[in-house]
Scaffold this active site. Structure first.
Site, PDB file in Angstrom:
ATOM      1  N   CYS A 267       1.019  -1.042  -0.030  1.00  0.00           N
ATOM      2  CA  CYS A 267       0.098   0.046  -0.374  1.00  0.00           C
ATOM      3  C   CYS A 267       0.989   1.620   0.021  1.00  0.00           C
ATOM      4  CB  CYS A 267      -0.255  -0.264   1.083  1.00  0.00           C
ATOM      5  SG  CYS A 267      -2.082   0.791   1.214  1.00  0.00           S
TER       6      CYS A 267
ATOM      7  N   HIS B 262      -0.156   4.627  -0.037  1.00  0.00           N
ATOM      8  CA  HIS B 262      -0.022   6.128   0.901  1.00  0.00           C
ATOM      9  C   HIS B 262       0.124   4.811   2.255  1.00  0.00           C
ATOM     10  CE1 HIS B 262      -3.867   3.835   1.918  1.00  0.00           C
ATOM     11  NE2 HIS B 262      -4.018   4.962   3.102  1.00  0.00           N
TER      12      HIS B 262
ATOM     13  N   CYS C  96      -3.246   6.839  -4.746  1.00  0.00           N
ATOM     14  CA  CYS C  96      -2.761   5.454  -4.839  1.00  0.00           C
ATOM     15  C   CYS C  96      -1.520   5.546  -4.952  1.00  0.00           C
ATOM     16  CB  CYS C  96      -3.966   4.981  -5.921  1.00  0.00           C
ATOM     17  SG  CYS C  96      -3.916   3.148  -5.122  1.00  0.00           S
TER      18      CYS C  96
ATOM     19  N   THR D 105      -0.086   2.636  -5.205  1.00  0.00           N
ATOM     20  CA  THR D 105       0.460   1.465  -5.985  1.00  0.00           C
ATOM     21  C   THR D 105      -0.390   1.652  -7.583  1.00  0.00           C
ATOM     22  OG1 THR D 105      -1.269   0.599  -4.886  1.00  0.00           O
ATOM     23  CG2 THR D 105       0.686  -0.538  -3.937  1.00  0.00           C
TER      24      THR D 105
HETATM   25  O1  PYC Z   1      -2.080   3.859  -1.661  1.00  0.00           O
HETATM   26  O2  PYC Z   1      -1.675   1.906  -2.966  1.00  0.00           O
HETATM   27  C1  PYC Z   1      -1.913   2.480  -2.179  1.00  0.00           C
HETATM   28  C2  PYC Z   1      -3.423   1.660  -2.031  1.00  0.00           C
HETATM   29  C3  PYC Z   1      -3.808   1.036  -2.168  1.00  0.00           C
HETATM   30  C4  PYC Z   1      -4.944   0.853  -1.474  1.00  0.00           C
HETATM   31  C5  PYC Z   1      -5.793   1.919  -0.563  1.00  0.00           C
HETATM   32  N1  PYC Z   1      -4.388   2.739  -1.003  1.00  0.00           N
END
Ligand code: PYC
Length: 313
Positions: free
Chosen positions: A85, A87, A235, A237
């Site tokens: 993840c 974030h 996000c 990823t």
């Molecule tokens: O930031 O990778 C991310 C992520 C995945 C699901 C919520 N945030």
């Protein structure tokens, strides 16, 4: 369980700092599987209402197997467990710094899908160097109920994404319901047609793109997460998966910046270096702020000790 909450560009992370499950030893993947199979009520208690809420991503700190890492981390959400993840890694770094456990500069975090480097540029600004990312398939079309044919790329950025260049609805907050419904239908259609990531892995994140609102950003996105919540941040990823697609199309050179705007207008700056002909190593920069800390309590007689929908006492 004691926790610290932060938000990364609006998206919440709840770091469990004490009282989480004892998952024993082994790789982070083995411990994540043990978490799922023997201690899922900890996840439920931390995320389900009334102690948590759908958007929050939990992060359980563990002993790393690689001693060069400051911590091991297992991420989880309202429906299960995440591979990585972005974030959340930024939130963990800011939280560990807030606790005085790490200083500014480069640290490593071990996750079930590999080691992520986090560089604390200040107490709140962090760059993460993510796991190797790549586009698996381009221009995949799927027939989606109510939407017709939807075409997108399948890419790995630490989780599996289906990235749709033409959002089925304008990327504004008043369209959250229709964006979520559309993303849900796309995910169901992929599943129905057996369209997956590599090795049959489920594509559990859907990403829609459109023009940015800010003149400084290159694109705006809406990211639908596995449990039906939307990502308030761009996000980490998902932006890594986007960078992999841009690199594969020759639309972004190594070292060039890509500013990804989220559905709420917050931003990540992404760039990459090439790892091989097929994979890139993305760097994602954003900010996180600690916003609360506390203890989750389960009083005797509580009918919802593990939250609504969670296991009974
Ligand atoms: O930031 O990778 C991310 C992520 C995945 C699901 C919520 N945030």
């Amino acid at each position: 369980m004691r926790f610290i909450d932060s938000h990364t560009e609006g998206e919440p992370t709840r770091v469990i700092i004490d009282g989480g499950p004892d998952l024993g030893s082994g790789t982070l993947t083995e411990r994540r599987n043990r978490f799922r199979e023997t201690a899922d009520q900890f996840r439920q208690c931390a995320i389900n209402e009334p102690r948590g809420w759908d958007a929050v991503v939990g992060a359980l700190l563990c002993e790393p197997t690689d001693t060069s890492c400051a911590a091991g981390v297992i991420f989880f959400n309202n429906t299960g467990y995440l591979n990585m993840c972005g974030h959340g890694a930024i939130g963990v770094a800011v939280t560990l710094h807030y606790l005085g456990r790490i200083g500014l500069g480069v640290q490593r975090l071990e996750t079930p899908v590999g080691i992520v480097e986090v560089n604390l540029l200040s107490p709140n600004e962090v760059s993460i160097e993510n796991v190797p990312s790549y586009r698996h398939r381009s221009k995949v079309s799927v027939d989606v109920e109510h939407l017709g044919t939807v075409t997108g790329d399948i890419a790995w950025g630490g989780n599996w994404f289906f990235l749709v260049e033409q959002s089925p609805a304008p990327l504004t907050l008043d369209n959250l319901r229709s964006l979520s419904d559309a993303a849900h239908l796309v995910r169901n259609a992929l599943k129905r047609d057996g369209i997956t990531g590599a090795d049959g892995q489920e594509i559990d994140h859907i990403e829609f793109f459109g023009p940015a609102q800010s003149p400084e950003a290159h694109s705006r996105n809406f990211v639908y997460c596995p449990g039906g919540a939307y990502d308030r941040s761009p996000c980490g990823t998902g932006t890594s998966a986007k960078l992999a697609c841009l690199a594969a199309d020759g639309k972004l050179a190594a070292g060039e910046n890509w500013i990804q705007e989220s559905i709420i207008g917050s931003r990540f700056t992404g760039s990459y270096r090439s790892a091989s002909d097929e994979t890139i190593i993305p760097t994602i920069t954003g900010t996180a702020y600690v916003c609360s800390e506390g203890t989750l309590i389960q009083q005797a007689g509580d009918p919802f000790p593990n939250g609504i929908g969670g296991s009974p006492a």
